[in-house]
Design a protein around this motif. Structure first.
Motif, short mmCIF file in Angstrom:
data_model
loop_
_atom_site.label_atom_id
_atom_site.label_comp_id
_atom_site.label_asym_id
_atom_site.label_seq_id
_atom_site.Cartn_x
_atom_site.Cartn_y
_atom_site.Cartn_z
N LYS A 208 -5.94 67.59 -61.45
CA LYS A 208 -7.07 67.88 -60.58
C LYS A 208 -7.78 69.20 -60.92
O LYS A 208 -8.88 69.44 -60.43
N SER A 209 -7.14 70.04 -61.73
CA SER A 209 -7.74 71.32 -62.09
C SER A 209 -8.61 71.19 -63.33
O SER A 209 -8.36 70.35 -64.20
N LYS A 210 -9.61 72.05 -63.42
CA LYS A 210 -10.49 72.08 -64.58
C LYS A 210 -9.88 72.98 -65.64
O LYS A 210 -9.59 74.15 -65.41
N LEU A 211 -9.66 72.44 -66.83
CA LEU A 211 -9.11 73.23 -67.92
C LEU A 211 -10.18 74.11 -68.54
O LEU A 211 -11.37 73.74 -68.57
N LEU A 212 -9.78 75.26 -69.04
CA LEU A 212 -10.67 76.11 -69.81
C LEU A 212 -10.82 75.53 -71.21
O LEU A 212 -10.01 74.71 -71.66
N LEU A 213 -11.85 75.99 -71.93
CA LEU A 213 -12.14 75.41 -73.24
C LEU A 213 -10.95 75.50 -74.19
O LEU A 213 -10.62 74.52 -74.87
N HIS A 214 -10.28 76.64 -74.23
CA HIS A 214 -9.16 76.79 -75.17
C HIS A 214 -8.02 75.85 -74.79
O HIS A 214 -7.27 75.39 -75.66
N GLN A 215 -7.88 75.51 -73.51
CA GLN A 215 -6.84 74.57 -73.09
C GLN A 215 -7.22 73.14 -73.48
O GLN A 215 -6.36 72.36 -73.91
N ASN A 216 -8.51 72.80 -73.35
CA ASN A 216 -8.96 71.48 -73.81
C ASN A 216 -8.73 71.31 -75.31
O ASN A 216 -8.30 70.23 -75.77
N GLU A 217 -9.02 72.36 -76.06
CA GLU A 217 -8.81 72.28 -77.51
C GLU A 217 -7.33 72.20 -77.86
O GLU A 217 -6.94 71.48 -78.79
N ALA A 218 -6.49 72.93 -77.12
CA ALA A 218 -5.05 72.84 -77.36
C ALA A 218 -4.54 71.44 -77.06
O ALA A 218 -3.68 70.91 -77.78
N LEU A 219 -5.06 70.81 -76.00
CA LEU A 219 -4.66 69.45 -75.66
C LEU A 219 -5.02 68.50 -76.79
O LEU A 219 -4.22 67.62 -77.15
N TRP A 220 -6.17 68.66 -77.38
CA TRP A 220 -6.58 67.82 -78.52
C TRP A 220 -5.61 68.01 -79.68
O TRP A 220 -5.18 67.05 -80.32
N TRP A 221 -5.25 69.28 -79.96
CA TRP A 221 -4.32 69.56 -81.07
C TRP A 221 -2.95 68.94 -80.81
O TRP A 221 -2.35 68.35 -81.70
N LEU A 222 -2.46 69.07 -79.59
CA LEU A 222 -1.16 68.50 -79.23
C LEU A 222 -1.16 66.99 -79.43
O LEU A 222 -0.21 66.41 -79.98
N VAL A 223 -2.24 66.33 -78.97
CA VAL A 223 -2.33 64.87 -79.10
C VAL A 223 -2.38 64.48 -80.57
O VAL A 223 -1.70 63.53 -81.00
N GLN A 224 -3.16 65.20 -81.37
CA GLN A 224 -3.26 64.86 -82.79
C GLN A 224 -1.92 64.99 -83.50
O GLN A 224 -1.58 64.16 -84.34
N ARG A 225 -1.15 66.01 -83.13
CA ARG A 225 0.17 66.17 -83.73
C ARG A 225 1.09 65.01 -83.34
O ARG A 225 1.89 64.54 -84.15
N SER A 379 5.56 74.89 -59.30
CA SER A 379 4.31 75.35 -58.67
C SER A 379 3.09 74.86 -59.44
O SER A 379 2.06 74.52 -58.83
N GLN A 380 3.19 74.78 -60.77
CA GLN A 380 2.07 74.28 -61.56
C GLN A 380 1.84 72.79 -61.31
O GLN A 380 0.71 72.32 -61.25
N ILE A 381 2.93 72.03 -61.18
CA ILE A 381 2.78 70.61 -60.84
C ILE A 381 2.11 70.46 -59.48
O ILE A 381 1.19 69.64 -59.30
N GLU A 382 2.52 71.26 -58.52
CA GLU A 382 1.95 71.19 -57.17
C GLU A 382 0.49 71.62 -57.17
O GLU A 382 -0.35 71.02 -56.49
N GLU A 383 0.18 72.66 -57.95
CA GLU A 383 -1.17 73.22 -57.93
C GLU A 383 -2.18 72.41 -58.72
O GLU A 383 -3.34 72.28 -58.32
N HIS A 384 -1.75 71.82 -59.84
CA HIS A 384 -2.72 71.24 -60.77
C HIS A 384 -2.73 69.71 -60.83
O HIS A 384 -3.61 69.14 -61.49
N THR A 385 -1.75 69.05 -60.23
CA THR A 385 -1.73 67.58 -60.30
C THR A 385 -1.93 66.97 -58.92
O THR A 385 -1.59 67.60 -57.90
N LYS A 386 -2.45 65.78 -58.91
CA LYS A 386 -2.64 65.08 -57.63
C LYS A 386 -1.27 64.66 -57.09
O LYS A 386 -0.39 64.25 -57.85
N PRO A 387 -1.08 64.78 -55.79
CA PRO A 387 0.24 64.52 -55.19
C PRO A 387 0.80 63.16 -55.61
O PRO A 387 0.12 62.14 -55.52
N GLY A 388 2.02 63.20 -56.12
CA GLY A 388 2.70 61.96 -56.49
C GLY A 388 2.34 61.39 -57.83
O GLY A 388 2.93 60.38 -58.25
N SER A 389 1.40 62.00 -58.55
CA SER A 389 0.97 61.41 -59.82
C SER A 389 1.98 61.63 -60.93
O SER A 389 2.04 60.85 -61.88
N LEU A 390 2.76 62.70 -60.86
CA LEU A 390 3.83 62.96 -61.83
C LEU A 390 5.14 63.11 -61.07
O LEU A 390 5.24 63.90 -60.13
#
Length: 881
Positions: A208-225, A379-390
């Motif tokens: 539910k949280s908006k990632l910053l640009l460097h986090q979006n790019e890191a996510l792309w790198w992680l997926v590619q690996r 706390s990160q799961i609680e803060e950044h994910t929709k309840p029950g999604s993970l």
């Protein structure tokens, strides 16, 4: 429910006892960090080929590994091929000569099987064993090898030119005549041609949280690996076979890609949220399939919420080999809202979805971290994910013994110590599962490859492996070897290859070592600093505040340092600095304590030092008690057997600390010796910890405040006058100092809190939450242990940091600083380092700069600067010898 196993049973059944408990805490004078040079080589046979599945394809570098608990030969040295598969053993007569030298850390060895036609006995192969040692040990090594009946071919021998070693041949021939550095250069060119990072949004129906640009790019790198189908580095396809060009190993089976790597973004850049986004993508199998195929729809079905689908469109269509790819629309049906319910698991309440996504073809992710980091993940799961999604489960304390139950979760959190304690359990549920992904958070914890917890994580079964740390190099480049072993980066996951190709060139000051290290890091890791990734983050400044010791303090310090130099010099000159490491450490700790506050030290400081010779340590119970008392002032010491702070601690005559029950059980077994140095032990060789003088030492009272304490109070008062609501953190390694500071700070009108290693995880979370309460209602000063607060917690409520003493590992300090300077910080951050002039503290800063330089160079592009690895000279530097 799993049954807790006796830690002594666990410890006694290890394949190899750890060299020293301090290897997990600080850099030690290991062979790998010394300057080792080639003595010569011997030609021996690899035998027992018929009993093992590993194969040699001719002219191949092989790994040589000690196997001290081999039931047939305690001197056994096993031979591994590039794939870490055993080929055989070094013949018994040669192992009998080499093993004692290896066990004593006098030599290291490399092996190369020459390219020869197999004739005669098909169950053995000739092997060149190249022997390396320090210059001062050459004569001892030569004598031991010759007297053992082996023919040593040294530099003066005409046959020396037949050696296949890199140090003999400037160019090591491969199948195409390329040398090692040319191979690394080709790998570097390949990495530099890869496409730049692209932003990838996480699924909005989970994150539910908006990632910053460097986090979006890191996510792309992680997926590619993770979706890579490329051959691992150093592997090439040749005429239907696959060849490792570094070692010449050849196989007809395609090596598996390395699906993972080192996520090494600077501390405070939000790596946990990025990893949660990666885990969230596991529940969206259709999207991963689209990424793999190179197509991802920018259109959406009419029934899909636009906000929930824009993340898919952010991954642009890719062209392959210069040709346009078809714009294939992949329709996606909106997932039905999953029923959320509360689930009670072993006393823990977690929110979980009713089932996994039907599109998900993945399994659970295992996150391994220190206990203090549990609160960050939850706390990160609680803060950044929709309840029950993970759906998450904490595998710690009272925990399930059912592997099938763990497989129902998206995230399973556990600790390194739990893995270590269960490593020898046959029925451990953690070991039964083939994890979809294993994430090592604060992965520098496994920097000692010999430690039980390092071996435990390497034994995990996983499809994807991630080492996550903002400080992958804490002491020296050998810290990275353990990460390479975890990531299965062949052949550098075998220690002898790492020593030969990386460690030894670095130790000898060869610029090729730094160059190769840089190529590896660019291949395997993603590293961005806050300065480059977060342009909007408030600034961080670091200033050194030099404190002049008072006349009395200077007199005590100079006297102590003079005596300390003698004993440390004696240890170094007799090459026994590791054998008596605890005594050396206690001396250095006392010098550091005098710099901060002499009230931390006992009145009779001289009794800490042996009067004449090292033997006094083993014959003076009162001295041993004092040593133990000194060590207890230094946080972070665990019993090496149960891996927890010592209960009813005892110290052995050889200077090692254990729980009383652990060491008593150990010496009653077959091996009645110290588990760390193998010194013979009986119950009469154990000395009980003296009772804590809590009334005197911990009362917080002192007749006269030290120079550093007085300077700190002045700085804090000035900061309060400038901004009454400003919050500050005072870090110290010494818990006793934190207690001593409470009274003068309260007397000066400050509201304070304390955070140290004596508190459990729940209490620490409570302290952190209370510290976030704004002034004047909330506290303005947090007295924090450097290690207890150095990883995985958020202290952005503060904007001032005071380091009361330097720690010789700069990464520990940086971790503490970055608890404050990270995402969420709104104020400029100022770090003040308190340094006593003309003391050991200034020399610790010199060591820090060496270690920082190596860490920086590892992530730079290649340079021609010379870099010398840190060695035993550190002690000489510290003691100004």
């Amino acid at each position: 429910m799993v049954e807790e196993r006796d830690p002594v049973d666990v410890f006694m059944s290890l394949d190899r006892w750890p060299l020293s408990p301090l290897e997990d805490e600080e850099e030690t004078d290991t062979v790998a960090a010394r300057e080792m040079y080639m003595v010569g080589f011997v030609i021996v046979n690899v035998v027992g080929l018929q009993y093992y599945t590993g194969s040699i394809s001719g002219r191949e570098i092989v790994g040589l590994q000690r196997e001290p608990l081999n039931q047939y030969d305690s001197n056994a040295i096993k031979v591994l091929n590039t794939r870490s598969v055993q080929v055989g053993h070094i013949e018994r007569s040669a192992a009998m000569v080499l093993a004692p030298l290896l066990d004593a850390n006098v030599i290291t060895i490399d092996g190369i099987v020459p390219k020869v036609a197999r004739q005669g006995n098909r169950y053995k192969l000739p092997c060149q064993v190249h022997i390396f040692a320090r210059f001062e040990a050459f004569e001892i090594v030569k004598s031991a090898i010759t007297n053992g009946g082996l023919y040593l071919i040294g530099e003066n021998n005409p046959s020396f030119t037949l050696s296949e070693a890199q140090v003999v041949k400037e160019k090591r021939s491969t199948l195409e005549g390329r040398d090692v550095d040319e191979i690394f250069k080709l790998l570097d060119d390949k990495v530099s041609k890869k496409e730049e990072l692209k932003p990838l949004e996480p699924p909005k129906n989970i994150i539910k949280s908006k990632l910053l640009l460097h986090q979006n790019e890191a996510l792309w790198w992680l997926v590619q690996r993770e979706i890579s189908e490329e051959l691992p580095p150093f592997w090439e396809e040749k005429e239907g076979n696959y060849v490792n060009v570094l070692t010449n190993y050849s196989t007809d089976k395609k090596p598996e890609p390395i699906r993972g790597g080192i996520f090494a973004d600077d501390m405070g850049l939000g790596k946990t949220l990025t990893l949660l986004s990666l885990i969230a993508l596991d529940k969206c199998g259709d999207v991963i399939s689209s990424i793999k195929s190179g197509h991802l729809s920018s259109q959406r079905d009419d029934g899909l919420d636009e906000e929930e689908d824009t993340w898919a469109a952010s991954f642009s269509k890719r062209n392959r080999r210069g040709t346009d790819s078809r714009n294939t629309d992949i329709s996606r049906k909106k997932q039905k809202t999953e029923q959320i319910h509360t689930l009670h698991v072993k006393g823990k309440t977690v929110f979980s979805p009713d089932r996994r996504s039907a599109n998900s073809n993945s399994g659970p992710t295992l996150v391994v971290c220190p206990p203090a980091v549990f609160s960050t993940w939850t706390s990160q799961i609680e803060e950044h994910t929709k309840p029950g999604s993970l759906k998450s489960y904490i595998y710690y304390g009272e925990r399930t013994g059912d592997a099938s139950e763990l497989e129902n979760y998206d995230i399973v959190l556990t600790t390194y110590s739990i893995l270590a304690s269960e490593d020898t359990w046959i029925d451990s549920p953690i070991k039964k599962i083939e994890w979809w992904r294993v994430i090592l958070d604060e992965a520098h914890v496994i920097k000692n490859a010999n430690a039980q917890q390092s071996r435990a994580v390497n034994n995990l079964k996983a499809n994807r492996r991630w080492a996550v740390t903002g400080t992958p190099i804490q002491n020296n480049s050998f810290d990275l070897y353990s990460l390479m072993a975890f990531l299965r980066f062949e052949p550098l996951s075998i220690k002898s290859y790492w020593n030969s190709l990386i460690q030894r060139p670095l130790a000898q000051g060869d610029e090729k070592g730094v160059s190769r290290l840089q190529v590896l890091m660019s291949t395997m890791s993603l590293r961005r600093t806050k300065e480059k990734a977060l342009t909007g983050l408030p600034s961080k400044s670091i200033e050194t505040f030099v404190v002049e010791l008072s006349g009395d303090e200077r007199e005590i310090y100079d006297q102590m340092e003079s005596e300390a130099k003698k004993i440390v010099n004696q240890y170094i000159s007799s090459d026994s600095s590791m054998k008596n490491y605890w005594t050396v450490l206690s001396v250095i700790v006392r010098l550091r304590q005098i710099c901060v506050d002499s009230a931390l030290c006992p009145a009779d400081l001289r009794s800490l030092l042996p009067s004449n010779k090292i033997g006094d340590v083993q014959s003076n119970p009162q001295l041993l008690e004092k040593m133990l008392s000194a060590l207890q002032d230094d946080e972070g010491i665990d019993c090496p057997i149960c891996i927890f702070p010592p209960t009813n601690g005892v110290i052995t005559c050889c200077g090692h600390i254990f729980c009383k029950s652990c060491i008593l059980k150990t010496i009653k077994r077959a091996k009645a010796c110290c588990p760390l140095c193998r010194h013979p032990l009986t119950e009469s060789d154990l000395f009980i910890c003296p009772p804590e003088a809590s009334n005197a030492a911990n009362s917080g009272s002192s007749s006269t405040a030290s120079s550093k304490v007085i300077a700190l109070l002045k700085l804090l008062v000035a900061s309060r006058d400038e901004s009454p609501g400003r919050k500050s953190i005072v870090f110290s390694q010494f818990r006793k100092l934190l207690l001593l500071l409470e009274e003068p700070l309260k007397a000066a009108g400050f509201k304070i809190l304390r955070l140290d290693g004596s508190m459990n995880a729940k209490k620490r979370c409570q302290v952190i939450k209370e510290f976030e309460i704004p002034a004047p209602e909330g506290p303005t000063i947090l007295l924090a242990s450097l290690k207890a607060s150095g990883a995985g917690i958020n202290l952005t409520a503060a904007s001032r940091v005071y380091l009361m003493e330097p720690w010789w590992n700069p990464a520990v300090e940086e971790q503490a600083m970055d608890r404050v300077h990270r995402i969420g910080q709104k104020e400029d951050v100022k770090i003040v380092r308190m340094i006593a002039r003309s003391t050991i503290e200034e020399r610790i800063l010199e060591l820090q700069e060496k270690k920082k330089l190596l860490a920086r160079k590892a992530f730079m592009k290649k340079s021609s600067q010379d870099q010398r690895e840190i060695s035993v000279n550190d002690l000489r530097t510290l003691m100004h010898l």
